[in-house]
Design an enzyme around this catalytic site. Structure first.
Site, mmCIF file in Angstrom:
data_model
loop_
_atom_site.group_PDB
_atom_site.id
_atom_site.type_symbol
_atom_site.label_atom_id
_atom_site.label_comp_id
_atom_site.label_asym_id
_atom_site.label_seq_id
_atom_site.Cartn_x
_atom_site.Cartn_y
_atom_site.Cartn_z
ATOM 1 N N LYS A 199 0.840 -1.197 0.000
ATOM 2 C CA LYS A 199 0.000 0.000 0.000
ATOM 3 C C LYS A 199 0.877 1.250 0.000
ATOM 4 C CE LYS A 199 -1.864 2.651 3.020
ATOM 5 N NZ LYS A 199 -1.675 3.939 2.309
ATOM 6 N N GLY A 251 7.219 4.612 8.051
ATOM 7 C CA GLY A 251 6.409 5.811 8.219
ATOM 8 C C GLY A 251 6.639 6.436 9.574
ATOM 9 N N SER A 252 5.601 7.056 10.120
ATOM 10 C CA SER A 252 5.774 7.795 11.363
ATOM 11 C C SER A 252 5.879 6.855 12.567
ATOM 12 C CB SER A 252 4.595 8.744 11.567
ATOM 13 O OG SER A 252 3.402 8.010 11.657
ATOM 14 N N THR A 253 6.570 7.331 13.587
ATOM 15 C CA THR A 253 6.713 6.556 14.819
ATOM 16 C C THR A 253 5.342 6.329 15.452
ATOM 17 O OG1 THR A 253 8.946 7.385 15.119
ATOM 18 C CG2 THR A 253 7.854 6.542 17.088
ATOM 19 N N GLU A 254 4.482 7.343 15.334
ATOM 20 C CA GLU A 254 3.138 7.249 15.920
ATOM 21 C C GLU A 254 2.375 6.041 15.348
ATOM 22 O OE1 GLU A 254 0.968 10.751 14.953
ATOM 23 O OE2 GLU A 254 -0.875 9.937 15.830
ATOM 24 N N GLY A 256 3.678 3.558 13.663
ATOM 25 C CA GLY A 256 4.477 2.367 13.964
ATOM 26 C C GLY A 256 4.098 1.786 15.323
ATOM 27 N N GLU A 273 10.304 0.700 10.127
ATOM 28 C CA GLU A 273 11.335 1.713 9.865
ATOM 29 C C GLU A 273 10.674 3.049 10.094
ATOM 30 O OE1 GLU A 273 13.293 4.422 8.706
ATOM 31 O OE2 GLU A 273 13.271 3.760 6.613
ATOM 32 N N CYS A 307 13.951 10.166 6.226
ATOM 33 C CA CYS A 307 13.880 9.686 7.605
ATOM 34 C C CYS A 307 15.233 9.808 8.295
ATOM 35 C CB CYS A 307 13.376 8.254 7.645
ATOM 36 S SG CYS A 307 14.258 7.171 6.540
ATOM 37 N N GLU A 404 11.099 15.276 15.427
ATOM 38 C CA GLU A 404 11.326 15.160 13.988
ATOM 39 C C GLU A 404 10.479 16.219 13.272
ATOM 40 O OE1 GLU A 404 9.703 11.703 11.887
ATOM 41 O OE2 GLU A 404 11.646 11.484 10.928
#
Ligand code: NAI
Ligand code: MG
Length: 494
Positions: A199, A251-254, A256, A273, A307, A404
């Site tokens: 996706k 993508g974003s840590t959130e 993730g 990642e 990133c 970030e």
């Protein structure tokens, strides 16, 4: 020859603001965009069950480029079933060397259509054509080429062991390197013998749709690669689907963290990642002019939408002025504007939301006492833009040093000793990358060993090679992409 201390170097005398470039715009008549794209499932373009489509825009103008299908839960289910069938019926039955041949073919076809890929990538993301043409597209081909070679050598990846493919992989990628991230995900999965449902990000789906055409041209068996478009809700359907064996997310840590907690209790492999807040360390014995180029490459090219961007600059006190003077001059000469102009260094910010996020964080940084420097350059009137920005007078606890930003914003701090540099560089929840600039190999090795980051560059920055593993520690995620390590998430040891 007597050595000149960097801080004693004469001030550079380049009045670059007077330089005039004639425009050199890439012609877009070699590409074709459909008005509407379907979902790529079972080697067929299919309409989404809801009939819904959404637009992807060109961030350099704000204008729509094409409409892509919005996949719902039932479409995701169809794609996962297709991948399972592709796995059982075709991909797991092939000799490994045959799998490799498909990957070689995909790599060649990307090369053949590289111009098309580069233009579409720049239109959809806003990144300069110089970047998409020289970095994203050649590297995407290189990753397929590299992993083609592993397909029939998996028993050597972990000597003395036998492996089998995990099965069906659900792969979710972000908007900063859409084609390259698709290659990072698909190539090792196919080499390992897995089939995939990929996706792309909702704002940058177009090169993935072109990649679907390549899969057809390469005669890949049906169901081996499925590409579904949609947003986070669509992504969530994919990660929660019980028919996938492995989730790969960038993508974003959130998000993730959400995926990590949602997967608890499910028997799925996972690699994440996520973000970063990587430091570039400039020691007093560094080659200053090269270091300044490295800093610029690390944070300003690609609008800081990287990133592993070198978003925190740490400079040793004796060379602080020499570095900052050069950096200010250098960013004055950066060309910000039309991504399709071959002279452009910095393109458009990827979306209005991202621009608002950068502005909001900068405002916060100002309120906290940060000192801002931006060059006097004119930004285009349409689209989303942000000037390359230096922020000094920040402390380790400043928001801009900790969070970030994902934009062309560089914080600047100083240090006196190696220990201070290391402790400042490591003082972050992230651990993705770092850069070390020194002319002493011993110092580079000592510092590299002490830094808690997955990738460390010495006297260079943002260099990628398919044979080198990439990935982070702490909140930057886990699992590696690239190299033989990039195969591990897709194999199970018997
Ligand atoms: P995001 O993490 O929301 O999006 C990345 C991908 O995940 C997209 O394909 C999206 O559709 C999908 N996604 C979103 N929510 C999901 C969910 N609940 N389950 C499954 N998939 C989901 O990132 P976003 O909002 O585009 O960017 C926000 C911030 O994330 C940026 O400002 C930047 O700081 C960071 N970021 C980091 C990247 C990296 O390479 N590490 C790449 C892109 C963004
Ligand atoms: Mg777009």
């Amino acid at each position: 020859m007597a050595t000149v201390k960097a801080n004693k170097l004469p001030k550079p005398n380049l009045n670059t603001s007077d330089w005039i470039y004639s425009s050199s715009k890439e012609k877009i008549n070699s590409i074709f965009l459909k008005d509407k794209y379907g979902l790529f499932i079972d080697n067929k373009y299919q309409d989404p069950e809801s009939g819904n489509h959404f637009s992807t825009i060109n961030p350099a103008t704000g204008e729509g480029l094409a409409r892509v299908a919005y996949a719902s839960a039932s479409d995701i289910d169809k794609a996962v079933r297709s991948a399972r069938k592709g796995f059982n019926r075709y991909w797991s039955k092939l000799q490994p060397a045959e799998r490799g041949k498909y990957l070689f073919r995909i790599s060649r076809l990307i090369q053949e259509r590289s111009k098309e890929f580069a233009i579409i990538e720049s239109l959809d993301t806003g990144k300069p054509i110089r970047e998409s043409r020289d970095i994203d597209v050649p590297l995407a081909a290189a990753y397929f080429f590299y992993y083609a070679g592993w397909a029939d050598k998996l028993q050597y990846a972990i000597p003395g062991s036998r492996s089998r493919p995990v099965g069906v992989a659900g792969q979710i990628i972000p908007w900063n390197f859409p084609l390259l991230m698709a290659a990072w995900k698909i190539a090792p999965a196919l080499a390992a013998g897995c089939t995939v449902v990929l996706k792309p990000a909702e704002t940058t789906p177009l090169t993935a749709m072109l990649l679907a055409e390549i899969m057809l041209e390469a005669d890949l068996p049906p169901g081996v690669v499925n590409i579904v478009t949609g947003d986070g809700v669509t992504g969530n359907y994919l990660t929660e689907h019980t028919g996938i064996d492995k989730i790969a997310f960038t993508g974003s840590t959130e998000v993730g963290k959400k995926i990590l907690s949602g997967k608890a209790g499910m028997n799925k492999k996972l690699s994440l990642e996520l973000g970063g807040k990587s430091a570039n360390l400039i020691f007093e014995d560094a080659p200053i002019d090269q270091a300044v180029e490295g800093i610029v490459n690390g944070i300003f090219y690609n609008q800081g939408h990287v990133c592993c961007a070198g978003s925190r600059l740490l400079v040793q006190e004796p060379v602080y002025e020499a570095v900052i003077d050069r950096l200010k001059l250098r960013i004055q000469s950066l060309k910000v504007g039309d991504p399709l102009d071959k002279n452009t260094d910095i393109g458009a910010i990827h979306s209005k939301e991202q621009l608002n996020k950068i502005r909001k964080l900068c405002k916060l940084g100002e309120n906290e006492g940060g000192e801002f420097y931006q060059p006097q350059i004119k930004l285009p009137s349409k689209g989303f833009w942000f000037k390359p920005t230096l922020v000094s007078h920040v402390s380790q606890s400043s928001t801009l040093v900790q969070e970030e930003i994902f934009g062309p914003v560089l914080t600047i701090q100083t240090f006196r000793t190696v220990d201070e540099a290391v402790s400042k560089a490591n003082n972050t929840p992230y651990g993705l990358a770092a850069g070390i600039w020194t002319n002493k190999g011993s110092k580079a090795f000592k510092v590299a060993a002490a830094l808690r980051a997955g990738v460390i560059w010495n006297n260079t920055y943002n260099k990628f090679d398919p044979a080198a593993p990439f990935g982070g520690y702490k909140e930057s995620g886990f699992g590696r992409e690239g190299g033989k390590h990039g195969l591990f998430p897709y194999i199970v040891l018997n």
